[in-house]
Write an enzyme that holds these catalytic residues in place. Structure first.
Site, PDB file in Angstrom:
ATOM      1  N   ARG A 165      26.235  35.130 -35.812  1.00  0.00           N
ATOM      2  CA  ARG A 165      25.503  34.151 -36.586  1.00  0.00           C
ATOM      3  C   ARG A 165      26.321  32.887 -36.863  1.00  0.00           C
ATOM      4  NH1 ARG A 165      24.043  32.176 -40.750  1.00  0.00           N
ATOM      5  NH2 ARG A 165      21.842  31.783 -41.177  1.00  0.00           N
TER       6      ARG A 165
ATOM      7  N   ARG B 147      18.891  35.112 -43.483  1.00  0.00           N
ATOM      8  CA  ARG B 147      20.008  34.149 -43.442  1.00  0.00           C
ATOM      9  C   ARG B 147      19.430  32.771 -43.124  1.00  0.00           C
ATOM     10  NH1 ARG B 147      24.939  36.944 -42.035  1.00  0.00           N
ATOM     11  NH2 ARG B 147      26.002  35.025 -42.629  1.00  0.00           N
ATOM     12  N   PRO B 148      18.745  32.130 -44.098  1.00  0.00           N
ATOM     13  CA  PRO B 148      18.138  30.825 -43.806  1.00  0.00           C
ATOM     14  C   PRO B 148      19.189  29.753 -43.551  1.00  0.00           C
ATOM     15  CG  PRO B 148      17.994  31.308 -46.154  1.00  0.00           C
ATOM     16  CD  PRO B 148      18.598  32.515 -45.497  1.00  0.00           C
ATOM     17  N   ILE B 149      18.775  28.645 -42.922  1.00  0.00           N
ATOM     18  CA  ILE B 149      19.715  27.530 -42.709  1.00  0.00           C
ATOM     19  C   ILE B 149      19.114  26.218 -43.237  1.00  0.00           C
ATOM     20  CG2 ILE B 149      20.993  28.514 -40.757  1.00  0.00           C
ATOM     21  CD1 ILE B 149      19.255  26.583 -39.011  1.00  0.00           C
ATOM     22  N   ASP B 150      18.147  26.350 -44.155  1.00  0.00           N
ATOM     23  CA  ASP B 150      17.483  25.148 -44.679  1.00  0.00           C
ATOM     24  C   ASP B 150      18.472  24.156 -45.301  1.00  0.00           C
ATOM     25  OD1 ASP B 150      17.668  27.421 -46.493  1.00  0.00           O
ATOM     26  OD2 ASP B 150      16.803  26.103 -48.004  1.00  0.00           O
TER      27      ASP B 150
ATOM     28  N   ASP C 294      31.636  39.813 -49.560  1.00  0.00           N
ATOM     29  CA  ASP C 294      32.225  40.491 -48.398  1.00  0.00           C
ATOM     30  C   ASP C 294      33.156  41.641 -48.782  1.00  0.00           C
ATOM     31  OD1 ASP C 294      30.833  38.733 -46.845  1.00  0.00           O
ATOM     32  OD2 ASP C 294      32.540  37.463 -46.335  1.00  0.00           O
TER      33      ASP C 294
ATOM     34  N   CYS D  35      19.788  39.257 -40.347  1.00  0.00           N
ATOM     35  CA  CYS D  35      20.700  40.284 -39.838  1.00  0.00           C
ATOM     36  C   CYS D  35      20.737  41.429 -40.849  1.00  0.00           C
ATOM     37  CB  CYS D  35      22.085  39.707 -39.577  1.00  0.00           C
ATOM     38  SG  CYS D  35      22.905  39.201 -41.070  1.00  0.00           S
TER      39      CYS D  35
ATOM     40  N   LYS E  14      39.191  35.462 -40.050  1.00  0.00           N
ATOM     41  CA  LYS E  14      38.079  35.271 -39.104  1.00  0.00           C
ATOM     42  C   LYS E  14      37.151  34.164 -39.582  1.00  0.00           C
ATOM     43  CE  LYS E  14      34.272  37.965 -39.589  1.00  0.00           C
ATOM     44  NZ  LYS E  14      32.967  37.307 -39.695  1.00  0.00           N
ATOM     45  N   ASN E  15      36.767  34.229 -40.872  1.00  0.00           N
ATOM     46  CA  ASN E  15      35.760  33.281 -41.353  1.00  0.00           C
ATOM     47  C   ASN E  15      36.314  31.866 -41.508  1.00  0.00           C
ATOM     48  OD1 ASN E  15      33.854  35.216 -41.270  1.00  0.00           O
ATOM     49  ND2 ASN E  15      33.767  35.590 -43.480  1.00  0.00           N
TER      50      ASN E  15
ATOM     51  N   ARG F  32      34.197  43.377 -35.062  1.00  0.00           N
ATOM     52  CA  ARG F  32      33.885  41.947 -35.206  1.00  0.00           C
ATOM     53  C   ARG F  32      34.825  41.280 -36.210  1.00  0.00           C
ATOM     54  NH1 ARG F  32      28.766  41.396 -37.723  1.00  0.00           N
ATOM     55  NH2 ARG F  32      29.593  39.311 -37.923  1.00  0.00           N
TER      56      ARG F  32
HETATM   57  C1  EPZ Z   1      29.606  32.976 -44.836  1.00  0.00           C
HETATM   58  O1  EPZ Z   1      28.289  33.071 -44.291  1.00  0.00           O
HETATM   59  C2  EPZ Z   1      30.408  34.097 -44.223  1.00  0.00           C
HETATM   60  N1  EPZ Z   1      30.396  33.980 -42.769  1.00  0.00           N
HETATM   61  C3  EPZ Z   1      29.848  35.442 -44.653  1.00  0.00           C
HETATM   62  O2  EPZ Z   1      30.741  36.432 -44.137  1.00  0.00           O
HETATM   63  C4  EPZ Z   1      29.818  35.529 -46.175  1.00  0.00           C
HETATM   64  O3  EPZ Z   1      29.205  36.731 -46.563  1.00  0.00           O
HETATM   65  C5  EPZ Z   1      29.035  34.344 -46.749  1.00  0.00           C
HETATM   66  O4  EPZ Z   1      29.598  33.084 -46.265  1.00  0.00           O
HETATM   67  C6  EPZ Z   1      29.052  34.289 -48.271  1.00  0.00           C
HETATM   68  O5  EPZ Z   1      30.364  34.221 -48.736  1.00  0.00           O
HETATM   69  C7  EPZ Z   1      31.256  33.191 -42.156  1.00  0.00           C
HETATM   70  O6  EPZ Z   1      32.048  32.496 -42.765  1.00  0.00           O
HETATM   71  C8  EPZ Z   1      31.282  33.210 -40.684  1.00  0.00           C
HETATM   72  P1  EPZ Z   1      26.160  31.215 -47.016  1.00  0.00           P
HETATM   73  P2  EPZ Z   1      27.253  31.886 -44.521  1.00  0.00           P
HETATM   74  O7  EPZ Z   1      25.445  30.128 -46.301  1.00  0.00           O
HETATM   75  O8  EPZ Z   1      27.963  30.606 -44.647  1.00  0.00           O
HETATM   76  C9  EPZ Z   1      21.799  31.367 -48.880  1.00  0.00           C
HETATM   77  C10 EPZ Z   1      31.293  38.585 -43.288  1.00  0.00           C
HETATM   78  O9  EPZ Z   1      31.093  39.796 -43.546  1.00  0.00           O
HETATM   79  N2  EPZ Z   1      21.514  30.231 -47.982  1.00  0.00           N
HETATM   80  O10 EPZ Z   1      27.284  30.813 -47.894  1.00  0.00           O
HETATM   81  O11 EPZ Z   1      26.209  32.006 -43.485  1.00  0.00           O
HETATM   82  C11 EPZ Z   1      22.079  32.658 -48.139  1.00  0.00           C
HETATM   83  O12 EPZ Z   1      20.897  33.322 -47.777  1.00  0.00           O
HETATM   84  C12 EPZ Z   1      30.232  37.597 -43.584  1.00  0.00           C
HETATM   85  O13 EPZ Z   1      32.336  38.159 -42.782  1.00  0.00           O
HETATM   86  C13 EPZ Z   1      20.320  29.544 -48.113  1.00  0.00           C
HETATM   87  O14 EPZ Z   1      19.477  29.874 -48.934  1.00  0.00           O
HETATM   88  O15 EPZ Z   1      26.647  32.271 -45.946  1.00  0.00           O
HETATM   89  C14 EPZ Z   1      22.917  33.397 -49.136  1.00  0.00           C
HETATM   90  O16 EPZ Z   1      22.078  33.975 -50.105  1.00  0.00           O
HETATM   91  C15 EPZ Z   1      28.862  37.912 -43.299  1.00  0.00           C
HETATM   92  N3  EPZ Z   1      20.084  28.488 -47.250  1.00  0.00           N
HETATM   93  C16 EPZ Z   1      23.743  32.299 -49.799  1.00  0.00           C
HETATM   94  O17 EPZ Z   1      23.010  31.091 -49.555  1.00  0.00           O
HETATM   95  C17 EPZ Z   1      20.995  28.087 -46.330  1.00  0.00           C
HETATM   96  O18 EPZ Z   1      20.728  27.101 -45.619  1.00  0.00           O
HETATM   97  C18 EPZ Z   1      25.152  32.152 -49.263  1.00  0.00           C
HETATM   98  O19 EPZ Z   1      25.118  32.084 -47.826  1.00  0.00           O
HETATM   99  C19 EPZ Z   1      22.203  28.783 -46.229  1.00  0.00           C
HETATM  100  C20 EPZ Z   1      22.456  29.859 -47.062  1.00  0.00           C
END
Ligand code: EPZ
Length: 448
Positions: A95, A124-127, A325, A119, A22-23, A417
């Site tokens: 998301r 879940r920031p996107i900075d 995960d 969530c 999925k991811n 999901r």
């Molecule tokens: C992906 O989410 C996965 N989702 C998540 O899968 C997974 O838990 C996560 O990566 C970590 O492996 C998909 O692929 C669709 P990140 P993503 O940005 O990319 C912080 C599941 O159960 N961060 O790698 O959104 C964040 O808060 C899920 O299938 C920032 O600080 O996660 C976290 O602590 C849910 N700023 C860390 O980085 C940002 O701009 C990793 O998050 C982005 C993230």
């Protein structure tokens, strides 16, 4: 809303095939926005998140053109570009909708994406995504909860971008920057890039589409921008999280499962921890025609576990560390270990909503901040429990498979999901698990 009814205590034995990831599939689907040629994806799982992504892509002018074809094959064709707005209504349900940001900016020079909120697993920031877009020269603004990103008049320009954050690298942020950089002018170096196999899979699709990318799978990805991308045909990598979940299902039921299409190479830290627990994972040699070598991402393995589950220490980390995960599912397994285990969550420090539900089944768990101590008990007992997010739901299903008596897992739409036909596949290997409606579950609980 549906409910799973699980009669626990049955040993799982038999064969299961691991589906496409999925991811991996979600950003691959978004990448179809980057070309006016069709992109064919194979082994796409049939899941709620995938259907939501299809809905989002259709709104953005990219349609599935092989309706009625093979169930797991998707031909995506971006035929019009009039709408570049990923609306709140869709992004709030999934998301991962954020992964259209890089592709839209790359192809159209403009996008408007609803800011995803937090969530159940935390903020879940996107900075970091936006830092990457700005570094490529884009202008970023906010309006009514939407992020608006515009390329500069001369187009995006390659840059060196550091993408590390407080909790490590970002998976979807790396995917977005890689997509935008693929058609930027000049060279982009992404430092502290996410090394997850899903990022590598996206790089292979983009490369088939004509992008020039090296280093994917390592913390430094180098992208040489090209003028445009074409179509491609690509098979999605198998789902390492689904594979890990099935391995833990074998572990918690003292079972014996054969997993086909198993991405062993993407699961080394998981296999290491499972071996420490007492779960054995052995590749099965299969006869191949001369010239065919084994693909380490598509193996056949046998998973077995003795009666004693040993306690372990585990810390979630970015790949190749132990994946967040699989943290909840491992916790279910460790509730039955012979001693105390320690789990530390370093990616999403609040991702513990399953703890309170496991306590309702008789588990002994003590949480302090991002660390949890799980003191193994002899037996879990079935109970009505509430799923709160995708992986927490999988954790409760595993606990229900091992528990004495009946477990009702409410709100399985979270599970839908990310796991296709989970109840049928588990039932095929010996689980007693059925799906009923919430209304019928109320009746079952009252009479049971
Ligand atoms: C992906 O989410 C996965 N989702 C998540 O899968 C997974 O838990 C996560 O990566 C970590 O492996 C998909 O692929 C669709 P990140 P993503 O940005 O990319 C912080 C599941 O159960 N961060 O790698 O959104 C964040 O808060 C899920 O299938 C920032 O600080 O996660 C976290 O602590 C849910 N700023 C860390 O980085 C940002 O701009 C990793 O998050 C982005 C993230």
């Amino acid at each position: 809303m549906d409910v799973f009814v699980i009669e626990g205590g049955r040993r799982l034995a038999g064969r299961l095939r691991v589906n496409g990831s999925k991811n991996a599939a979600l950003p691959l689907m978004a990448a179809a926005l980057m070309s006016d040629q069709p992109v064919v994806l194979r082994d796409v799982p049939d899941l709620a998140d995938i259907r939501n992504m299809l809905r989002l892509l259709a709104e953005l002018g990219c349609h599935k053109t092989n309706e009625g074809g093979a169930r797991d094959v998707m031909c995506l064709h971006a035929t019009e570009r009039s709408n570049s707005h990923a609306r709140y209504d869709i992004v709030r349900t999934m998301r991962a909708g954020i992964c259209v940001l890089g592709p839209l900016l790359a192809r159209r020079g403009y996008c408007r994406v609803s800011m995803p909120g937090g969530c159940a697993i935390g903020d879940r920031p996107i900075d970091l995504h936006l830092r990457g877009m700005r570094a490529l020269g884009a202008e970023v603004s906010m309006e009514s909860g939407d992020i608006i990103v515009k390329a500069p008049p001369g187009g995006l320009k390659g840059a060196t971008i550091f993408l590390g954050g407080t909790f490590g690298s970002t998976v979807l942020g790396t995917a977005n920057v890689m997509c935008a950089a693929a058609v930027a002018q000049g060279k982009t170096i992404i430092e502290s890039a996410a090394c997850e196999p899903e990022v590598t899979d996206l790089a292979s699709l983009l490369t088939k589409m004509g992008a020039k990318i090296s280093g994917a799978g390592s913390p430094r990805i180098i992208v040489e921008g090209v003028a445009q991308l074409g179509g491609a045909d690509h098979t999605v990598i198998p789902d390492r999280i689904e594979a890990g979940t099935f391995m833990m299902a074998a572990g918690i039921t003292n079972g014996d499962l054969i997993l086909e299409n198993c991405p062993t190479d993407a699961l080394l830290s998981t296999i290491d921890r499972l071996n420490a627990v007492g779960v054995e994972i052995e590749p099965i040699e299969i006869l191949r025609p001369a010239g065919f070598t084994a693909d380490p991402l598509r193996q056949v393995v046998r998973v077995t576990c003795g009666r004693v589950i040993k306690p372990v220490e585990v810390t979630t980390q970015p790949h190749p560390g132990f994946p967040t995960d699989l943290q909840a599912q491992l916790m279910a397994l460790l509730t039955l270990a012979d001693g105390n285990s320690v789990i530390t969550e370093r990616i999403f420090p609040e991702r513990f909503l399953h703890v309170a539900e496991l306590l309702r089944m008789g588990a002994k768990i003590f949480r302090q901040g991002p660390t949890v101590i799980v003191s193994g008990v002899r037996q879990l007992t079935g109970a009505p429990v509430m799923a709160s997010d995708l992986r927490a739901s999988a954790c409760l299903v595993l606990a229900g498979l091992a528990a004495e008596g009946t477990t009702l897992v409410n709100r399985v739409y979270h599970l839908d999901r990310g796991y296709e036909r989970m109840e049928h596949r588990l039932a095929d290997v010996g689980a007693r698990i059925t799906r009923i409606s919430e209304k019928d579950a109320g009746v079952a609980e009252a009479s049971g």
